[in-house]
Design an enzyme around this catalytic site. Structure first.
Site, PDB file in Angstrom:
ATOM      1  N   GLY A   1       0.798  -1.210   0.000  1.00 46.76           N
ATOM      2  CA  GLY A   1       0.000   0.000   0.000  1.00 46.76           C
ATOM      3  C   GLY A   1       0.832   1.262   0.000  1.00 46.76           C
ATOM      4  O   GLY A   1       0.416   2.289  -0.520  1.00 46.76           O
ATOM      5  N   MET A   2       2.038   1.174   0.587  1.00 47.74           N
ATOM      6  CA  MET A   2       2.879   2.365   0.725  1.00 47.74           C
ATOM      7  C   MET A   2       3.900   2.523  -0.380  1.00 47.74           C
ATOM      8  O   MET A   2       4.283   3.640  -0.719  1.00 47.74           O
ATOM      9  CB  MET A   2       3.614   2.320   2.070  1.00 47.74           C
ATOM     10  CG  MET A   2       2.720   2.479   3.283  1.00 47.74           C
ATOM     11  SD  MET A   2       2.179   4.189   3.519  1.00 47.74           S
ATOM     12  CE  MET A   2       3.722   4.964   3.986  1.00 47.74           C
TER      13      MET A   2
ATOM     14  N   ASP B   1       5.222  -7.516  13.019  1.00 46.82           N
ATOM     15  CA  ASP B   1       4.448  -7.851  11.822  1.00 46.82           C
ATOM     16  C   ASP B   1       5.031  -9.089  11.140  1.00 46.82           C
ATOM     17  O   ASP B   1       5.159  -9.134   9.919  1.00 46.82           O
ATOM     18  CB  ASP B   1       4.405  -6.673  10.852  1.00 46.82           C
ATOM     19  CG  ASP B   1       3.353  -6.860   9.751  1.00 46.82           C
ATOM     20  OD1 ASP B   1       2.357  -7.586   9.995  1.00 46.82           O
ATOM     21  OD2 ASP B   1       3.523  -6.296   8.657  1.00 46.82           O
TER      22      ASP B   1
END
Length: 409
Positions: free
Chosen positions: A27-28, A138
């Site tokens: 997404g980034m 994560d």
């Protein structure tokens, strides 16, 4: 890591690195396969122009500072970075191998012995990270790369200083991957402890052994409920019996009930040694297996040459053929990688060596030798080594060509 060609809008260079292809995206940002001026391969992460703002730059700068701090043999190392560039970027060590998710999806779950090796290796690597006051936060199959030198942990974008109360996330916002997230992280508990990475590692090992994660649901809200509900136990279906006690402990709902990373290493070690192996041997087997799983080996074997009648002639690589009196083969079988040798031998010639040797086919040697072979002490002539025979050279060339066709560069 698998690469795809660059698109027309992709830059050709970033920060002195030549970009050769796309590795992945999120997404980034976008991750490229790059090459330094000195020829060093690198994974170059670039923030997308559409999301470059002050918050994104600050988060990216934090990731760079964390990568400068973290170290260890199981961590993909930072090479260079620039958070102030028009398009912020960072370059890390390139690990030439698939991530754990892709490997299991393609080849199926790992044998229990290799899962234990993976667990000990990653737990030890995370232990070094925690000693530096950091949490990964994560861990997931996509963040474990299975390289030629063993597994490596990547993507510390969500890592935080364990003692820090500073956060770049908005209030009441949970950041991470829900399917590998421990209950306290899903509930937004702060500060988090090292137990979050123990839980996520347990989820990784369950996935490696079974092909599925502890909780799975099509609706993310249902998934969050399953993760945070103490009455809903993780799904250990298909887990090898010898792994169930360890996985159950690592996936405990309460953080204080999970083992420390040092205990995980010790338990993995004990289970490996109970099978008559040392942990270092199991680690070598893991690397051999993930580099070339069993189903890949037949594609690496050269076809036996045909004789003048069109019939295939067995070669010394055929394990069903006994060596002749004139040739002593250097290797007669391909090792079974499902139970590989404790000190695996690479049958293929490395590309660097192959590039230095002539590619042309050697002429067939004459039936009679010009000079007699030197006699052994018992008076019998010495056997001619396969390494020096024309057949061996042809076979080596075929193996080099097969290896080159599969190489990433």
């Amino acid at each position: 890591m698998q690469t795809t060609p660059l698109s027309p809008e992709d830059p050709a260079h970033i920060g002195g690195f030549e970009l050769l292809g796309r590795v992945g995206q999120g997404g980034m940002g976008q991750v490229y396969l790059g090459e330094s001026p000195g020829g060093e391969p690198a994974a170059v992460k670039v923030i997308k122009p559409s999301v470059v703002d002050s918050t994104a730059r600050l988060r990216f700068a934090q990731e760079i500072e964390i990568l400068k701090t973290v170290w260890g043999a199981r961590i993909a190392q930072l090479l260079d970075a620039d958070a102030e560039a028009e398009q912020p970027w960072l370059a890390t060590e390139y690990v030439d191998g698939p991530d754990l998710g892709k490997h299991v999806s393609t080849h199926g779950p790992l044998p229990a012995l290799l899962v234990l090796s993976l667990g000990a290796t990653l737990a030890e690597g995370l232990g070094y990270v925690h000693k530096q006051g950091l949490l990964h936060r994560d861990l997931k199959p996509a963040n474990i790369l299975l390289g030629p030198n063993g597994p490596k942990i990547i993507d510390f974008g969500l890592a935080v200083f364990a003692e820090s109360g500073v956060s770049l996330t908005a209030a009441n916002t949970v950041v991470g991957t829900p399917s590998c997230m421990p209950p306290e992280q899903a509930n937004g508990v702060k500060p988090l402890t090292s137990a979050v990475d123990v839980y996520a590692l347990g989820a990784l090992l369950l996935f490696a052994a079974t092909g599925h994660l502890p909780y799975h649901a099509n609706n993310i809200h249902v998934l969050f409920h399953m993760v945070t509900d103490p009455a809903t136990n993780p799904d250990l279906t298909g887990a090898p019996p010898e792994l169930v006690p360890l996985l159950t402990a690592m996936l405990s709902h309460d953080a204080q009930d999970r083992p420390a990373l040092t205990e995980v290493v010790q338990q993995c070690r004990a289970l490996v040694e109970a099978q008559g192996l040392k942990l270092a041997q199991a680690r070598r087997r893991l690397t051999t297996y993930t580099a070339a799983p069993p189903q890949d080996f037949p594609t690496l074997l050269p076809a036996p040459p045909a004789d003048s009648t069109g019939t295939s002639t067995p070669t010394a690589l055929d394990p069903t053929v006994a060596p002749s009196h004139d040739e002593t083969p250097a290797a007669t079988t391909i090792p079974d990688v499902s139970v590989p040798d404790a000190h695996p031998t690479v049958l293929l010639t490395p590309p660097s060596q192959a590039a230095d040797e002539p590619a042309q086919q050697e002429p067939t040697p004459p039936a009679q030798e010009d000079t007699p072979r030197r006699a052994r002490p018992d008076g019998k002539p010495r056997a001619r080594s396969l390494r020096h025979s024309a057949q061996a050279r042809r076979t080596a060339q075929q193996l080099r060509e097969a290896y080159s066709a599969r190489a990433a560069f």
